[in-house]
Design a protein around this motif. Sequence first.
Motif, PDB file in Angstrom:
ATOM      1  N   ILE A  14       0.844  -1.198   0.000  1.00 51.31           N
ATOM      2  CA  ILE A  14       0.000   0.000   0.000  1.00 51.31           C
ATOM      3  C   ILE A  14       0.878   1.247   0.000  1.00 51.31           C
ATOM      4  O   ILE A  14       0.595   2.227  -0.687  1.00 51.31           O
ATOM      5  CB  ILE A  14      -0.952  -0.007   1.212  1.00 51.31           C
ATOM      6  CG1 ILE A  14      -1.833  -1.249   1.173  1.00 51.31           C
ATOM      7  CG2 ILE A  14      -1.829   1.243   1.194  1.00 51.31           C
ATOM      8  CD1 ILE A  14      -2.788  -1.352   2.323  1.00 51.31           C
ATOM      9  N   LEU A  15       1.990   1.200   0.755  1.00 53.79           N
ATOM     10  CA  LEU A  15       2.894   2.360   0.830  1.00 53.79           C
ATOM     11  C   LEU A  15       3.429   2.717  -0.557  1.00 53.79           C
ATOM     12  O   LEU A  15       3.357   3.874  -0.992  1.00 53.79           O
ATOM     13  CB  LEU A  15       4.047   2.044   1.785  1.00 53.79           C
ATOM     14  CG  LEU A  15       5.171   3.070   1.886  1.00 53.79           C
ATOM     15  CD1 LEU A  15       4.636   4.385   2.394  1.00 53.79           C
ATOM     16  CD2 LEU A  15       6.262   2.562   2.802  1.00 53.79           C
ATOM     17  N   VAL A  16       3.921   1.715  -1.278  1.00 55.18           N
ATOM     18  CA  VAL A  16       4.516   1.996  -2.588  1.00 55.18           C
ATOM     19  C   VAL A  16       3.447   2.494  -3.557  1.00 55.18           C
ATOM     20  O   VAL A  16       3.651   3.472  -4.293  1.00 55.18           O
ATOM     21  CB  VAL A  16       5.217   0.728  -3.129  1.00 55.18           C
ATOM     22  CG1 VAL A  16       5.658   0.945  -4.559  1.00 55.18           C
ATOM     23  CG2 VAL A  16       6.403   0.385  -2.259  1.00 55.18           C
ATOM     24  N   LEU A  17       2.273   1.828  -3.539  1.00 50.38           N
ATOM     25  CA  LEU A  17       1.217   2.249  -4.458  1.00 50.38           C
ATOM     26  C   LEU A  17       0.765   3.675  -4.136  1.00 50.38           C
ATOM     27  O   LEU A  17       0.568   4.504  -5.037  1.00 50.38           O
ATOM     28  CB  LEU A  17       0.027   1.288  -4.372  1.00 50.38           C
ATOM     29  CG  LEU A  17       0.314  -0.099  -4.965  1.00 50.38           C
ATOM     30  CD1 LEU A  17      -0.911  -0.995  -4.833  1.00 50.38           C
ATOM     31  CD2 LEU A  17       0.690   0.044  -6.434  1.00 50.38           C
ATOM     32  N   ALA A  18       0.611   3.967  -2.832  1.00 52.81           N
ATOM     33  CA  ALA A  18       0.169   5.311  -2.442  1.00 52.81           C
ATOM     34  C   ALA A  18       1.207   6.347  -2.856  1.00 52.81           C
ATOM     35  O   ALA A  18       0.868   7.416  -3.377  1.00 52.81           O
ATOM     36  CB  ALA A  18      -0.070   5.377  -0.934  1.00 52.81           C
ATOM     37  N   ALA A  19       2.485   6.013  -2.674  1.00 53.94           N
ATOM     38  CA  ALA A  19       3.537   6.961  -3.050  1.00 53.94           C
ATOM     39  C   ALA A  19       3.510   7.213  -4.555  1.00 53.94           C
ATOM     40  O   ALA A  19       3.679   8.340  -5.017  1.00 53.94           O
ATOM     41  CB  ALA A  19       4.900   6.426  -2.627  1.00 53.94           C
ATOM     42  N   LEU A  20       3.254   6.143  -5.325  1.00 50.98           N
ATOM     43  CA  LEU A  20       3.148   6.313  -6.779  1.00 50.98           C
ATOM     44  C   LEU A  20       1.991   7.247  -7.130  1.00 50.98           C
ATOM     45  O   LEU A  20       2.110   8.109  -7.992  1.00 50.98           O
ATOM     46  CB  LEU A  20       2.917   4.956  -7.442  1.00 50.98           C
ATOM     47  CG  LEU A  20       4.152   4.231  -7.955  1.00 50.98           C
ATOM     48  CD1 LEU A  20       3.762   2.879  -8.519  1.00 50.98           C
ATOM     49  CD2 LEU A  20       4.822   5.059  -9.029  1.00 50.98           C
ATOM     50  N   ARG A  21       0.884   7.042  -6.448  1.00 49.99           N
ATOM     51  CA  ARG A  21      -0.290   7.871  -6.731  1.00 49.99           C
ATOM     52  C   ARG A  21      -0.049   9.333  -6.353  1.00 49.99           C
ATOM     53  O   ARG A  21      -0.631  10.233  -6.945  1.00 49.99           O
ATOM     54  CB  ARG A  21      -1.532   7.336  -5.998  1.00 49.99           C
ATOM     55  CG  ARG A  21      -2.072   6.052  -6.572  1.00 49.99           C
ATOM     56  CD  ARG A  21      -2.585   6.218  -7.982  1.00 49.99           C
ATOM     57  NE  ARG A  21      -3.822   7.011  -8.024  1.00 49.99           N
ATOM     58  CZ  ARG A  21      -4.134   7.858  -8.999  1.00 49.99           C
ATOM     59  NH1 ARG A  21      -3.284   8.047  -9.982  1.00 49.99           N
ATOM     60  NH2 ARG A  21      -5.272   8.514  -8.972  1.00 49.99           N
ATOM     61  N   VAL A  22       0.813   9.579  -5.339  1.00 47.52           N
ATOM     62  CA  VAL A  22       1.107  10.963  -4.949  1.00 47.52           C
ATOM     63  C   VAL A  22       1.659  11.726  -6.148  1.00 47.52           C
ATOM     64  O   VAL A  22       1.286  12.857  -6.409  1.00 47.52           O
ATOM     65  CB  VAL A  22       2.120  11.018  -3.779  1.00 47.52           C
ATOM     66  CG1 VAL A  22       2.546  12.440  -3.494  1.00 47.52           C
ATOM     67  CG2 VAL A  22       1.527  10.406  -2.541  1.00 47.52           C
ATOM     68  N   PHE A  34      -3.262  10.880  -0.644  1.00 43.49           N
ATOM     69  CA  PHE A  34      -2.455   9.669  -0.838  1.00 43.49           C
ATOM     70  C   PHE A  34      -1.176   9.725  -0.011  1.00 43.49           C
ATOM     71  O   PHE A  34      -0.705   8.710   0.499  1.00 43.49           O
ATOM     72  CB  PHE A  34      -2.114   9.480  -2.316  1.00 43.49           C
ATOM     73  CG  PHE A  34      -3.180   8.739  -3.054  1.00 43.49           C
ATOM     74  CD1 PHE A  34      -3.464   7.422  -2.731  1.00 43.49           C
ATOM     75  CD2 PHE A  34      -3.915   9.352  -4.048  1.00 43.49           C
ATOM     76  CE1 PHE A  34      -4.460   6.728  -3.393  1.00 43.49           C
ATOM     77  CE2 PHE A  34      -4.907   8.663  -4.720  1.00 43.49           C
ATOM     78  CZ  PHE A  34      -5.188   7.351  -4.397  1.00 43.49           C
ATOM     79  N   LEU A  35      -0.637  10.925   0.154  1.00 43.93           N
ATOM     80  CA  LEU A  35       0.559  11.069   0.984  1.00 43.93           C
ATOM     81  C   LEU A  35       0.231  10.714   2.433  1.00 43.93           C
ATOM     82  O   LEU A  35       1.014  10.061   3.128  1.00 43.93           O
ATOM     83  CB  LEU A  35       1.089  12.503   0.887  1.00 43.93           C
ATOM     84  CG  LEU A  35       2.498  12.745   1.419  1.00 43.93           C
ATOM     85  CD1 LEU A  35       3.482  11.816   0.750  1.00 43.93           C
ATOM     86  CD2 LEU A  35       2.918  14.181   1.183  1.00 43.93           C
ATOM     87  N   VAL A  36      -0.958  11.116   2.875  1.00 48.38           N
ATOM     88  CA  VAL A  36      -1.394  10.759   4.226  1.00 48.38           C
ATOM     89  C   VAL A  36      -1.468   9.241   4.359  1.00 48.38           C
ATOM     90  O   VAL A  36      -1.000   8.657   5.342  1.00 48.38           O
ATOM     91  CB  VAL A  36      -2.764  11.415   4.528  1.00 48.38           C
ATOM     92  CG1 VAL A  36      -3.343  10.855   5.808  1.00 48.38           C
ATOM     93  CG2 VAL A  36      -2.623  12.914   4.604  1.00 48.38           C
ATOM     94  N   LEU A  37      -2.014   8.612   3.326  1.00 47.25           N
ATOM     95  CA  LEU A  37      -2.109   7.149   3.345  1.00 47.25           C
ATOM     96  C   LEU A  37      -0.713   6.528   3.424  1.00 47.25           C
ATOM     97  O   LEU A  37      -0.475   5.582   4.182  1.00 47.25           O
ATOM     98  CB  LEU A  37      -2.834   6.677   2.077  1.00 47.25           C
ATOM     99  CG  LEU A  37      -3.062   5.170   1.959  1.00 47.25           C
ATOM    100  CD1 LEU A  37      -3.955   4.675   3.083  1.00 47.25           C
ATOM    101  CD2 LEU A  37      -3.658   4.821   0.608  1.00 47.25           C
TER     102      LEU A  37
END
Lengths: 200, 493
Positions: A14-22, A34-37
């Motif tokens: 989830i961390l990597v995917l969220a960072a990508l979405r940022v 997404f950064l919060v996530l």
Amino acid sequence: MDIKTTLFYIFSTILVLAALRVVTARNPVHAVLFLVLAFFNASGLWLLLQAEFLAIALIVVYVGAVMVLFLFVVMMLDINLERLRRGFWNNLWLGGPIAVLMVVEMVAVLSARSFGLDAMPAPAPTAAGVSNTKALGVAIYTDYVYPFELASVILLVALIAAVAINLRQRRDHKSLDPARQIAVRRNERVRIVSMPVEKE
Amino acid sequence: MINFVMPDLYPASAEIFILVMACVLLLVDLFAGKGRRWLAYLMAQLTLAGCFGITFVTMDGQGVTTFSNMFVDDLFADFLKLALYPAVAIMLVYSRAYLAARNLDRGEFYLLVLFATLGMMVMISASHFVTVYLGLELLALSMYALVAIDRDSVRATEAAMKYFVLGSMASGLLLYGMSMVYGAIGSLEIAEMGQRIALGGGNKTVLVFGLIFVVAGLAFKLGVVPFHMWVPDVYHGAPTAVTLLLGSAPKLAAFAITLRVLVTGLAELAEHWQVMLMILAALSIALGNLAAIAQRNLKRMLAYSAISHMGFMLLGVLSGIVGGDPRFTLNAYSSAMFYAIAYVLMSLGAFGMILLLSRAGFEAEEIDDFRGLNRRSPWFAAIMMILMFSMAGVPFFVGFFAKFAVLQAVVAANQIWLAVFAVLFSLIGAFYYLRVVKVMYFDAPTDTAPLEAPRDMRILLSVNGLAVAFLGLLPEGVLKYAIYATYTFLLGS
């Protein structure tokens, strides 16, 4: 796979995917969320490493204070994303291959060979009753007192810089200064003009 | 339960003094009215003088570490600090009239300068990755704000933005590299890191991987190719007084952390970082000198010249460890240190000349603004000529001697082709320095206004120019201290 490993993979994915979405999200508010996530998942990883204090501090400080402020700023500014994204496709032919190359190289170096369990043995488990919050506090105020003070000076500089750059006396404000109103003299306001009498 | 040993504060007394004085200045500035702006200036100058005195008095032969080995006070640090304070003080004298004419001489300016100085002092005395990084950030944050301090100037704001974004990225790179080195070796303390690597500790692949990022971060802060993109824009966009600060004293601090991190900490990886520095230095000397030719703006020209000078300084750093002959090591590092100090002196003078010719509402930053300076003021035309000749490396000014010492070290390290390459590009570089001289002496003046600079600045600028000429004839004094400081530095590492 035991429960800790499973949790690790869930958090990391989830961390990597969220960072990508940022970086890829079109809406800046979504990017901030997404950064919060990402922060939440990073804090989950820290909890797995038994760094409870840092995990909580990450949520309290970053998610609770910094990111909320960030969200306000992003919402207040009218950011034109299309303008920011201009030039993205033009530079991709150069940037893309370099980025891919760097990722491949980094994966090659930072693989399990260098950072696997045999290269980096797991630390001995801490005895029960040892509080890492307390240990952190002791370290900060004894061994690390110099960097701690320096960090506080950096915060002071940030404060001064923010004031120096942004605080300005407005010249166009409409408020009246009563002291100046009272001190006014007649000849500052009225001009007596002597002119000849005119007949109609 | 806390075993707290009070750290020895004596070696850090100059840092403590400047911090206390900055806080006092912060309060005094609050109560001093608009008419008492000279007060902040005076306090800043007195603070720097006080620091000079304290560092001078507390200086002793052996290196002392304190604050759990995070702070080191050796002769190397003392010597660089003793060069740092006058550089900042001279910058304050030069920029005073310029700032007053633009209404920038607020207390915040002097505060930020003092905090930047503190940052540089911390960097010079850093013996731990954490303090290297924090000193760097303290300096960088103050500089970002100083570049943006003329908030109504669009160009300055743009420069500050570029500087901030690229500078933050560089800090990120440096931090990433440091974390990798820590991951491999398990210590952030620079001296201990060196010992552990020497004993064969750490995974070499990971160490070199971290080293690449550390070198990239350092190169960014030094402003060498290919991490130089910010230099011309920031030098050009910032108010000239800030450019003067940016282009002088921080080079000393960047030199100090480069030497501490690479030589004390990562000396075992020298074969790797020497190649990296060689590429950086060669590219900087080539690109800096070639791109400067095309500049019509003096600030941009000096920015490209700064890039090439930093490349030259790196030549001295990289020719240190070859085949393990300690005599070459000493010569190489002390020549690099001498180069850094000589460059700071020349850079102060050159930007000081721009400030001298500027006045309210007019920036003398184009080369054409120097036209016919000889007819307006023969004395300052001569000073500018000395500075330009010295930067070009014409004998016998200090710039020549600095280049000579570095090239000697490069030749001693058997890098003949590198020395030839550097000399060739210095020759090409001489063209644009000499163009300034030609414009001053052979062109008719376009701007005929008399010079307005205050007397203290005129005197100091004259002394600065004469020092450049004098040190070229008699460099032994400074060089001797540079060698001695480097010697104790090498003993300690």
